[in-house]
Design a protein around this motif. Sequence first.
Motif, PDB file in Angstrom:
ATOM      1  N   HIS A   1       0.839  -1.198   0.000  1.00 23.76           N
ATOM      2  CA  HIS A   1       0.000   0.000   0.000  1.00 23.76           C
ATOM      3  C   HIS A   1       0.873   1.247   0.000  1.00 23.76           C
ATOM      4  O   HIS A   1       2.060   1.194   0.330  1.00 23.76           O
ATOM      5  CB  HIS A   1      -0.906  -0.002   1.235  1.00 23.76           C
ATOM      6  N   THR A   2       0.266   2.387  -0.325  1.00 27.00           N
ATOM      7  CA  THR A   2       1.006   3.643  -0.170  1.00 27.00           C
ATOM      8  C   THR A   2       1.066   3.954   1.317  1.00 27.00           C
ATOM      9  O   THR A   2       0.280   3.435   2.110  1.00 27.00           O
ATOM     10  CB  THR A   2       0.287   4.800  -0.885  1.00 27.00           C
ATOM     11  N   GLU A   3       2.004   4.803   1.708  1.00 28.32           N
ATOM     12  CA  GLU A   3       2.128   5.120   3.123  1.00 28.32           C
ATOM     13  C   GLU A   3       0.829   5.724   3.670  1.00 28.32           C
ATOM     14  O   GLU A   3       0.420   5.431   4.785  1.00 28.32           O
ATOM     15  CB  GLU A   3       3.299   6.085   3.371  1.00 28.32           C
ATOM     16  N   GLN A   4       0.165   6.551   2.881  1.00 24.27           N
ATOM     17  CA  GLN A   4      -1.101   7.151   3.322  1.00 24.27           C
ATOM     18  C   GLN A   4      -2.136   6.071   3.633  1.00 24.27           C
ATOM     19  O   GLN A   4      -2.752   6.081   4.693  1.00 24.27           O
ATOM     20  CB  GLN A   4      -1.680   8.094   2.237  1.00 24.27           C
ATOM     21  N   ASP A   5      -2.289   5.128   2.708  1.00 25.25           N
ATOM     22  CA  ASP A   5      -3.289   4.075   2.901  1.00 25.25           C
ATOM     23  C   ASP A   5      -2.888   3.136   4.033  1.00 25.25           C
ATOM     24  O   ASP A   5      -3.738   2.671   4.792  1.00 25.25           O
ATOM     25  CB  ASP A   5      -3.469   3.265   1.609  1.00 25.25           C
ATOM     26  N   ALA A   6      -1.579   2.878   4.167  1.00 29.19           N
ATOM     27  CA  ALA A   6      -1.109   1.963   5.197  1.00 29.19           C
ATOM     28  C   ALA A   6      -1.414   2.513   6.583  1.00 29.19           C
ATOM     29  O   ALA A   6      -1.689   1.760   7.515  1.00 29.19           O
ATOM     30  CB  ALA A   6       0.393   1.725   5.048  1.00 29.19           C
ATOM     31  N   ALA A   7      -1.401   3.845   6.713  1.00 31.22           N
ATOM     32  CA  ALA A   7      -1.597   4.459   8.030  1.00 31.22           C
ATOM     33  C   ALA A   7      -3.056   4.765   8.298  1.00 31.22           C
ATOM     34  O   ALA A   7      -3.379   5.386   9.307  1.00 31.22           O
ATOM     35  CB  ALA A   7      -0.763   5.728   8.143  1.00 31.22           C
ATOM     36  N   ALA A   8      -3.958   4.336   7.405  1.00 32.09           N
ATOM     37  CA  ALA A   8      -5.366   4.663   7.581  1.00 32.09           C
ATOM     38  C   ALA A   8      -5.965   3.888   8.748  1.00 32.09           C
ATOM     39  O   ALA A   8      -5.605   2.756   9.010  1.00 32.09           O
ATOM     40  CB  ALA A   8      -6.132   4.335   6.295  1.00 32.09           C
ATOM     41  N   ASN A   9      -6.891   4.547   9.460  1.00 34.58           N
ATOM     42  CA  ASN A   9      -7.604   3.879  10.552  1.00 34.58           C
ATOM     43  C   ASN A   9      -9.058   4.321  10.475  1.00 34.58           C
ATOM     44  O   ASN A   9      -9.336   5.507  10.625  1.00 34.58           O
ATOM     45  CB  ASN A   9      -6.986   4.284  11.889  1.00 34.58           C
ATOM     46  N   PRO A  10     -10.027   3.456  10.267  1.00 37.48           N
ATOM     47  CA  PRO A  10      -9.898   2.003  10.069  1.00 37.48           C
ATOM     48  C   PRO A  10      -9.129   1.636   8.808  1.00 37.48           C
ATOM     49  O   PRO A  10      -9.060   2.438   7.882  1.00 37.48           O
ATOM     50  CB  PRO A  10     -11.363   1.545   9.972  1.00 37.48           C
ATOM     51  N   PRO A  11      -8.556   0.432   8.789  1.00 36.48           N
ATOM     52  CA  PRO A  11      -7.677   0.032   7.684  1.00 36.48           C
ATOM     53  C   PRO A  11      -8.407  -0.036   6.345  1.00 36.48           C
ATOM     54  O   PRO A  11      -9.575  -0.421   6.274  1.00 36.48           O
ATOM     55  CB  PRO A  11      -7.197  -1.361   8.114  1.00 36.48           C
ATOM     56  N   LYS A  12      -7.697   0.358   5.300  1.00 39.22           N
ATOM     57  CA  LYS A  12      -8.261   0.272   3.948  1.00 39.22           C
ATOM     58  C   LYS A  12      -7.758  -1.014   3.318  1.00 39.22           C
ATOM     59  O   LYS A  12      -6.634  -1.090   2.839  1.00 39.22           O
ATOM     60  CB  LYS A  12      -7.775   1.458   3.116  1.00 39.22           C
ATOM     61  N   LEU A  13      -8.631  -2.030   3.345  1.00 39.89           N
ATOM     62  CA  LEU A  13      -8.203  -3.323   2.813  1.00 39.89           C
ATOM     63  C   LEU A  13      -8.059  -3.295   1.301  1.00 39.89           C
ATOM     64  O   LEU A  13      -7.162  -3.907   0.740  1.00 39.89           O
ATOM     65  CB  LEU A  13      -9.206  -4.414   3.221  1.00 39.89           C
ATOM     66  N   ALA A  14      -8.959  -2.553   0.647  1.00 30.75           N
ATOM     67  CA  ALA A  14      -8.996  -2.600  -0.814  1.00 30.75           C
ATOM     68  C   ALA A  14      -8.280  -1.425  -1.462  1.00 30.75           C
ATOM     69  O   ALA A  14      -8.537  -1.099  -2.616  1.00 30.75           O
ATOM     70  CB  ALA A  14     -10.449  -2.665  -1.286  1.00 30.75           C
ATOM     71  N   ALA A  15      -7.386  -0.808  -0.726  1.00 27.25           N
ATOM     72  CA  ALA A  15      -6.660   0.333  -1.292  1.00 27.25           C
ATOM     73  C   ALA A  15      -5.845  -0.107  -2.496  1.00 27.25           C
ATOM     74  O   ALA A  15      -5.433  -1.272  -2.568  1.00 27.25           O
ATOM     75  CB  ALA A  15      -5.747   0.933  -0.224  1.00 27.25           C
ATOM     76  N   PRO A  16      -5.615   0.814  -3.436  1.00 27.59           N
ATOM     77  CA  PRO A  16      -4.828   0.432  -4.616  1.00 27.59           C
ATOM     78  C   PRO A  16      -3.412   0.012  -4.222  1.00 27.59           C
ATOM     79  O   PRO A  16      -2.842   0.552  -3.289  1.00 27.59           O
ATOM     80  CB  PRO A  16      -4.806   1.710  -5.456  1.00 27.59           C
ATOM     81  N   LEU A  17      -2.904  -0.969  -4.966  1.00 25.32           N
ATOM     82  CA  LEU A  17      -1.570  -1.472  -4.635  1.00 25.32           C
ATOM     83  C   LEU A  17      -0.497  -0.513  -5.134  1.00 25.32           C
ATOM     84  O   LEU A  17      -0.695   0.197  -6.132  1.00 25.32           O
ATOM     85  CB  LEU A  17      -1.375  -2.856  -5.257  1.00 25.32           C
ATOM     86  N   SER A  18       0.614  -0.509  -4.417  1.00 26.81           N
ATOM     87  CA  SER A  18       1.693   0.401  -4.776  1.00 26.81           C
ATOM     88  C   SER A  18       3.016  -0.204  -4.371  1.00 26.81           C
ATOM     89  O   SER A  18       3.089  -1.013  -3.446  1.00 26.81           O
ATOM     90  CB  SER A  18       1.485   1.740  -4.068  1.00 26.81           C
ATOM     91  N   LEU A  19       4.074   0.182  -5.063  1.00 23.91           N
ATOM     92  CA  LEU A  19       5.395  -0.331  -4.708  1.00 23.91           C
ATOM     93  C   LEU A  19       6.201   0.704  -3.926  1.00 23.91           C
ATOM     94  O   LEU A  19       7.403   0.540  -3.711  1.00 23.91           O
ATOM     95  CB  LEU A  19       6.150  -0.737  -5.972  1.00 23.91           C
ATOM     96  N   GLU A  20       5.505   1.742  -3.465  1.00 19.68           N
ATOM     97  CA  GLU A  20       6.159   2.839  -2.755  1.00 19.68           C
ATOM     98  C   GLU A  20       7.019   2.336  -1.592  1.00 19.68           C
ATOM     99  O   GLU A  20       8.172   2.749  -1.428  1.00 19.68           O
ATOM    100  CB  GLU A  20       5.071   3.790  -2.246  1.00 19.68           C
ATOM    101  N   GLY A  21       6.435   1.442  -0.795  1.00 17.94           N
ATOM    102  CA  GLY A  21       7.158   0.927   0.369  1.00 17.94           C
ATOM    103  C   GLY A  21       8.450   0.237  -0.030  1.00 17.94           C
ATOM    104  O   GLY A  21       9.504   0.465   0.572  1.00 17.94           O
TER     105      GLY A  21
END
Lengths: 304, 288
Positions: free
Chosen positions: B51-71
């Motif tokens: 996930h992107t860092e923004q989506d990874a830090a989301a609360n509640p978690p975003k399970l279906a967030a777009p995939l990313s290779l940012e990490g």
Amino acid sequence: MSTVAARGDSALGRAGAWARRAPLLPALIFMIIVTQLPFLVTLVVSFMNWNAYYPNDRGFAGLDNFQSVLTDVNARKAILVTVLLTVGVVLISLILGLIVALLLDRKFRGRSIARTLMITPFLVVPVAAALLWKHALYNPEYGLLNGLLRGIFGDSAPQKDWITDNPLISIVVALVWQWTPFMMLILLAGLQSRPMDVVEAARIDGASSWQIFRNMTLPHLRPYIELSGLLGAIYVVQNFDAVFTITSGGLGTANLPYFIYQTFYTAHDYGRASAAGVVVVIGTIIIATFALRTVLSLFQEESR
Amino acid sequence: MTTTLARPAATDLEIRHAKQPRSGVLLTGAAWIIAVLFVLPVLWMILTSFHTEQDAAANPPKLAAPLSLEGYRSFFDSGPWPPLANSLTASVVSTLLVLLLALPAAYALSIKPVKKWSDVMFFFLSTKFLPVVAGLLPVYLFAQKVNLLDNIWLLIILYTSMNLPIAVWMLRSFLSEVPTEMLEAAQVDGAGLVRTLREIVAPVVAPGIAAAALICFIFSWNELLFARVLTGTRAETAPVFLTGFVTSQGLFLAKVCAASLVVSLPVLAAGFAAQDKLVQGLSMGAVR
């Protein structure tokens, strides 16, 4: 000499005792130099006044270091934490491991997949596993645990600070997660070595599942339970990674390895660190003498 | 030996559970639920790492967030290759050294046992009980004196001593299964040492060597305490590199997950590929 010759096979073993010993010596000498010598030095330093910050004060200290280790609040706390951590992690993961092993001992579709999933936690590098629990699961702002609470109960859900509220339990849970698969693997191997014909005979004679478990499975498993418990204890007593990563020894979670690391690495008090090391070793020796006997009997059974 | 026993056992179990289908379904369900619960944190780590860092830090978690290779990108940009290479060197070389020392030793403890071989076995095992932390200081002072601090060879030697007892125990347990009568017969038939080793000893011992190598590799790869104290920037290993993520600052969850996953990958791959070897190795050869 004569006993060796008598025991050796007449065709093979005419070589002298030294020829027999030769292949053993490199490993033996290597182990003595790398593991026993340092410990002797530790023993010597534990009786010395030696702090790297005060290089001129070096000298004989008698039992001062031991006295300060055994009366120091932090050191005592570290001893207690070590015991709690080890007993907690080993017991819980043994029981969980036994339950999972019993469940996986049955034949069902996809059993090997379930087993593979089950051992995954043990194959995560310990530091990585600790980071995973600390940041991805426990973190109060973006960790999965609070995230799930909010996801299920909405915005008014309680948001706990897991590590700060229960520092020691947080570490225990993370370690149980890693060590349950270890226990399960050994216990499952034990279960699968049961002579099933005897169990079947007992079943035909009308023994209940509980009776079979209590009177046949458990006695058979005993050496495996002891072995996995002992090996688990050896590793968990020495745990450094989880304590270092999850709490950095703070919040009253510093165990003896962390305490020694800190005394030596941060405070540079070599004398005291060594005394603490000696205390750990003595404690381990006491436990080990009891434990080793059971393990040895198991190995002797195995090798007939 | 145990494997031959385990096989009829499995069929017996089938018969037994054919009789009680309902509780069988429940127990199977329980097995799956527990297995999934245990693997869930790892799955979450994998998902978060993509996930992107923004989506990874989301609360509640975003399970279906777009995939990313940012990490992964930011992890690989932070220079993990030297530590990974160091870990590989330390693990592989120390594993080879362990085998080199353990094989002859195990031979001297089983096939042609020296006097008091069980005392020697006991000694090897007892070194595993010696807490590594008790020897840390002398090793550090010694390394400082002879200029071995931050040198990968120091770790290689220490990891060898850490794993040698395990390998000796395992290999002895395998070697003691070599049929001595066959060795004798081979001797009588005039078979050379090489042929004897290849045809009689190797088939029995090869799985033991594989199991020992697997477990030595895993333990060396995982080791943190020695590596942390005895290395600096040059000989830093992968676990030490990971300790850079201990304090949480800013958005970095995807990067932590990517890093943890990449560092664990060799162990995961080796462990999955050789699950039965894992059991043998972890029990030091007591369980086959």
